[in-house]
Write a protein that holds these residues in place. Structure first.
Motif, mmCIF file in Angstrom:
data_model
loop_
_atom_site.group_PDB
_atom_site.id
_atom_site.type_symbol
_atom_site.label_atom_id
_atom_site.label_comp_id
_atom_site.label_asym_id
_atom_site.label_seq_id
_atom_site.Cartn_x
_atom_site.Cartn_y
_atom_site.Cartn_z
ATOM 1 N N LYS A 846 0.839 -1.199 0.000
ATOM 2 C CA LYS A 846 0.000 0.000 0.000
ATOM 3 C C LYS A 846 0.868 1.241 0.000
ATOM 4 C CE LYS A 846 -4.139 -1.856 2.182
ATOM 5 N NZ LYS A 846 -5.106 -1.721 3.288
ATOM 6 N N GLN A 847 0.363 2.304 -0.687
ATOM 7 C CA GLN A 847 1.089 3.563 -0.773
ATOM 8 C C GLN A 847 0.239 4.691 -0.221
ATOM 9 O OE1 GLN A 847 2.115 4.111 -4.887
ATOM 10 N NE2 GLN A 847 3.602 2.429 -4.941
ATOM 11 N N VAL A 848 0.878 5.705 0.257
ATOM 12 C CA VAL A 848 0.195 6.883 0.743
ATOM 13 C C VAL A 848 0.882 8.101 0.137
ATOM 14 C CG1 VAL A 848 1.646 6.968 2.809
ATOM 15 C CG2 VAL A 848 -0.525 8.186 2.785
ATOM 16 N N ARG A 849 0.107 9.032 -0.314
ATOM 17 C CA ARG A 849 0.640 10.220 -0.977
ATOM 18 C C ARG A 849 0.554 11.412 -0.023
ATOM 19 N NH1 ARG A 849 -1.379 12.886 -6.715
ATOM 20 N NH2 ARG A 849 0.112 14.636 -6.708
ATOM 21 N N ILE A 850 1.676 12.049 0.213
ATOM 22 C CA ILE A 850 1.759 13.218 1.080
ATOM 23 C C ILE A 850 2.085 14.424 0.207
ATOM 24 C CG2 ILE A 850 2.884 14.247 3.079
ATOM 25 C CD1 ILE A 850 1.366 11.748 3.747
ATOM 26 N N ASP A 851 1.184 15.387 0.194
ATOM 27 C CA ASP A 851 1.435 16.609 -0.563
ATOM 28 C C ASP A 851 1.234 17.814 0.358
ATOM 29 O OD1 ASP A 851 -1.300 16.815 -0.232
ATOM 30 O OD2 ASP A 851 -1.751 16.117 -2.274
ATOM 31 N N ASN A 852 1.200 18.987 -0.226
ATOM 32 C CA ASN A 852 1.092 20.209 0.584
ATOM 33 C C ASN A 852 -0.264 20.336 1.277
ATOM 34 O OD1 ASN A 852 3.681 20.990 -0.059
ATOM 35 N ND2 ASN A 852 3.051 22.155 -1.872
ATOM 36 N N GLN A 853 -1.252 19.579 0.794
ATOM 37 C CA GLN A 853 -2.596 19.687 1.360
ATOM 38 C C GLN A 853 -2.860 18.626 2.430
ATOM 39 O OE1 GLN A 853 -4.400 22.300 0.568
ATOM 40 N NE2 GLN A 853 -2.776 22.914 -0.852
ATOM 41 N N THR A 854 -1.945 17.678 2.593
ATOM 42 C CA THR A 854 -2.161 16.592 3.559
ATOM 43 C C THR A 854 -1.938 17.143 4.973
ATOM 44 O OG1 THR A 854 -1.321 15.009 1.945
ATOM 45 C CG2 THR A 854 -1.471 14.278 4.239
ATOM 46 N N LYS A 855 -2.932 16.873 5.856
ATOM 47 C CA LYS A 855 -2.893 17.385 7.224
ATOM 48 C C LYS A 855 -2.886 16.231 8.229
ATOM 49 C CE LYS A 855 -5.224 21.793 6.290
ATOM 50 N NZ LYS A 855 -6.346 22.673 6.672
#
Length: 895
Positions: A846-855
């Motif tokens: 499984k993958q999780v994407r962390i971007d500038n909007q992830t809180k």
């Protein structure tokens, strides 16, 4: 008349004057009169000390009205006076009597009252007036800057008030035409109290009682006290002979003016104190603060009432034996000088009262009062000569002239019963405060030949208990002597011995740690059967001594005493005497004997036979769980000695048996076998040498089992004892698959069955033949607990296979079942392993994407480049630093 509270004398006689007195006020040494000719006259006291009352006129007001002055009120601290005449209220300077103004808005005023108090406790700096007008009242407050009263409030009422009196900070008691009511000056609400009486002054009569925050209301011939809420405060009313015309409260007295006299009563007991003759009195007044002088007036006469000093009042009451009233008067705050000496007078009066009650045979109340005073207790005890030791309390002087002696028996018993609480009180005071003294001299210190006070008190209490003692029940005396007392040792022993109170004497010796004296008494009584000196059955046997020694045994300091006095008990009563050392039935370590068991064994061997020693060791090892191998070995050896002795007696066919203890050989052997099986602390290797080889075979087998010599033990059961059942039971008890030395015990039994020639030879084993049938049966029933391959090798080669075929088939079936079970278990473990590996791979993929909007799910801030934690089930993402707090929150919500 109970006593004189006031000196009386005529202050002003206006019978020949052209005016009549219509209102009255007093201020200091001045009397202010409102007169019928509209003038105000001031008279000042010019009396000489101890001379006749003499008042001289000093000032007269200017003419300000043609009507009589209906009411006056002087406020000396403010330098003003208020007068009421013809419905007009006027303000005057005092003592100049200059008119400073009128209450223009209050014309038609019927009466007025103020919150000004003649008592220090009730005094208020905020001076207010309450004026009664037609169906309304007005409130005024004094303004010193303007030198006038300012109107602050006006309250409308349903009817016209007749009389008023200030009752509290915001309460005014008002008398209307038909009833009394309490008016709240803040809300204007009226609360009804009760109806007016049919007799007495029109408009009722109200008296303010500042010191107690009460108001006294007259109803017919009764006076009823209420609080500022209008609720009664006392259970009983004051009763007068006729309705009063005026009331005044001067603590602690209520003064009532009737048609023929001035009635003085104590407000607390409501009883008449004094009457002063004055006809037609309708006015009463008192001075402010200082001497509290009273004045009473009729229309033509003013009488002065000067208070008698409190000391003289108290002395007069005491002389008349009115002690209750004297004590009540002492508690009143009559003046500052009196307060300073109050405690001294209180103690003096209480002491005299106590002596008076003693003479009246009211012993309980008398001693209760003595308890409250600081009188020397020797003075009190001297009143009861029968309960004090000879030679004590000599030359005691009492503060009264006459003492009535106690002569009758019933009076004496009543007195002694009342003495107990007093003496107990003194004992408690001594224990709480060893330095406790009650006079300037230290009466705890004894004179030459006198006991100390604590010793005297405790000895007196002892004698009291003896006097009131019930021969069938002396619990009180016994409980007292079990306490830590100061009783004289020799005197107490003499008294109790003379009275035959040996049980109590033993308790006294015990608490004083005179243990040898106590035990000597118990020994004498037990061995002589009481000797006729006591009928107490608890002292006629060894029980009392045993109990006493049991209480000493836990203390190592008394070991020698316990041994000394235990000897005669154990010799004369062996079984009961063992309780001294065993404390049978007690599980409390604080009550168990601390005498070493080895020492007890040595003593018992010298005092009595081995049977008693065995009984002691059995009880001791059972109750203490002692793991000392020497004691366990000793018990085994004692069993052996007893069995040997019993066998010798049996062989000689002696009819004589031991006086104590079991002599039956089977019973002894059962005890020995049970102990050998249960105890794990003896040393079996030492035992075997003491056991004869040809005897006690079962006991020997138990010892061999402890040494893991299973083959020899089983051989004893099978060949020497001839008991296959015991051998099989032995295998069942000793088989342990997890222990190497015990997992082949069944195989050892087969070996014993089939190979007797390989065993240590004995007479029976030499002629023995293999027990093939028994071996096959054992194999058939217990093959699952045996190595079958090794067992089959023990069988002879020419044995018919048919005999063991069922066993082999069962073994093969068992092995096949076991193999299948193992295969299934292996498959299940393999499947579980594959499932876990699959779950692991799926989770890692499984993958999780962390971007500038992830809180962060916990703090709601952006993750950014910070370390984070992702939860697989909820797929929530939180900061690594928030993970611990988030987890605690989740666990808390779940719980």
């Amino acid at each position: 008349m109970s006593h004189r509270a006031y000196y009386s004398g005529v202050a002003i006689d206006a019978s020949r004057e052209p005016f009549r007195i219509t209102s009255l006020e007093a201020c200091g040494r001045r009397i202010v009169l409102g007169c019928s000719d509209g003038l105000i006259r001031v008279f000042e006291d010019r009396s000489q000390p101890n001379g006749k009352v003499d008042y001289k006129p000093t000032s007269v007001s200017e003419v300000f009205t043609r009507k009589s002055v209906e009411s006056l009120k002087v406020f000396p601290l403010h330098g003003i006076m208020v007068s009421l005449s013809d419905g007009v209220l006027r303000l005057h300077s005092f003592p100049s009597l200059e008119t400073r103004g009128t209450f223009e808005k209050s014309r038609g005023c019927l009466s007025f009252v103020s919150n000004y108090s003649t008592d220090k406790k009730g005094h208020s700096d905020d001076l207010c007036l309450c004026l009664a007008l037609k169906r309304r009242v007005q409130l005024f407050r004094w303004n010193p800057r303007e030198f006038s009263f300012a109107n602050i409030q006006e309250l409308t009422l349903n009817e016209t008030p007749r009389r008023m009196e200030w009752a509290g900070a915001n309460s005014v008691c008002v008398a209307f035409k038909r009833d009394y009511k309490m008016l709240n000056t803040k809300t204007g609400h009226c609360t009804q109290i009760f109806p007016l009486g049919r007799k007495g002054p029109q408009g009722g009569l109200i008296c303010r009682m500042e010191a107690s925050n009460e108001v006294l209301l007259a109803k017919n011939q009764q006076g009823i006290c209420v609080n500022h809420e209008g609720k009664p405060t006392r259970t009983e009313p004051i009763e007068w002979s006729e309705p009063p015309g005026a009331l005044l409260y001067c603590r602690p007295y209520v003064i009532a003016a009737t048609s023929s006299e001035i009635d003085v009563r104590n407000i607390e007991n409501r009883l008449p104190v004094q009457t002063v003759s004055l006809k037609g009195a309708t006015m009463l007044a008192s001075t402010f603060l200082a001497e509290r002088m009273l004045v009473a007036a009729s229309s033509v006469t003013v009488m002065q009432l000067t208070p008698v000093s409190p000391i003289n009042q108290v002395e007069e009451l005491v002389a008349k034996c009115n002690f209750e009233a004297a004590l009540q008067l002492i508690e009143e705050d009559l003046d500052s000088k009196w307060i300073a000496h109050r405690d001294e007078h209180r103690l003096k009066v209480k002491t005299q009262y106590a002596y008076h009650l003693y003479n009246q045979k009211e012993f309980e109340m008398a001693l209760h009062l003595f308890q409250q005073t600081k009188i020397d207790p020797r003075q009190v005890l001297a009143l009861f000569p029968k309960i004090i030791p000879k030679g004590q309390c000599r030359k005691i002087e009492h503060p009264v002239e006459h003492i009535v002696p106690i002569e009758r028996r019933d009076e004496f018993l009543k007195a002694t019963a009342a003495l107990i609480p007093y003496l107990e009180h003194l004992r408690n005071r001594f224990s709480m405060d060893p330095r406790y003294t009650v006079t300037s001299k230290d009466w705890r210190k004894s004179k030459s030949g006198d006991m100390t006070l604590p010793a005297l008190v405790d000895t007196a209490l002892l004698l009291v208990f003896l006097e009131i003692d019930d021969p069938t029940d002396s619990k009180a005396l016994l409980a007292f002597l079990k306490q830590d007392t100061e009783c004289d040792l020799a005197l107490t022993e003499e008294i109790l011995t003379r009275r035959g109170k040996y049980k109590e004497l033993v308790a006294f010796f015990k608490i004083r740690e005179q243990h040898e004296s106590a035990l000597a008494i118990l020994k004498k009584l037990a061995q002589k059967g009481g000797g006729g000196v006591t009928k107490d059955k608890s002292l006629l046997g060894p029980g009392a001594t045993i109990d006493y020694l049991q209480s000493l045994a836990p203390d190592r300091d008394y070991q020698d005493i316990v041994i000394k006095y235990a000897e005669w008990v154990v010799k004369d009563h062996p079984k009961e005497g063992l309780k001294i050392f065993t404390h049978s039935g007690s599980s409390d370590s604080k009550t168990k004997s601390h005498i070493p068991a080895r020492l007890v064994l040595k003593l018992l061997k010298n005092w009595c036979g081995p049977e008693i020693v065995v009984t002691y060791l059995e009880s001791y090892l059972k109750s203490t769980d002692n793991k000392n191998s020497a004691l366990h070995n000793e018990l085994v050896f004692l069993y052996l000695d007893l069995i040997h002795k019993a066998e010798q007696q049996k062989s000689k066919r002696s009819k004589k048996q031991s006086a104590v203890g079991p002599t039956d050989v089977p019973a002894l052997r059962r005890k020995l076998i049970q102990f050998l099986r249960e105890s794990k602390h003896y040393k079996p290797e030492l035992m075997l040498g003491r056991f004869p080889e040809a005897e006690l075979l079962e006991e020997r087998a138990v010892l061999l089992s402890r040494l893991n010599e299973h083959v020899e033990a089983l051989a004893l059961y099978v060949w020497d004892l001839g008991s296959e059942d015991k051998a099989i039971r032995y295998c069942a008890e000793n088989y342990d698959e997890g222990r190497k030395e015990k997992n082949d015990v069944y195989l050892h039994l087969m070996q014993v069955y089939l190979e007797p020639e390989k065993l240590e030879p004995t007479e029976r084993r030499k002629a023995a033949t293999p027990k093939v049938d028994a071996a096959i049966e054992l194999l058939g029933k217990n093959y699952m607990k045996m190595d079958v391959a090794r067992a089959m090798k023990l069988l002879s080669d020419d044995l018919d296979v048919k005999r063991v075929f069922p066993i082999l088939r069962a073994v093969l079936s068992m092995n096949k079942t076991r193999s299948r079970r193992n295969q299934v278990t292996k498959s299940l473990y393999r499947i579980e392993n594959l499932r876990v590996r699959s779950e692991f791979i799926r989770t890692r993929s499984k993958q999780v994407r962390i971007d500038n909007q992830t809180k962060c799910y916990y703090c709601n801030r952006r993750i950014g480049n910070a370390a984070f934690v992702r939860y697989p089930k909820s797929e929530n993402v939180v900061h690594y630093v928030c993970a611990e707090s988030f987890q605690a929150t989740v666990e808390g919500s779940v719980s």
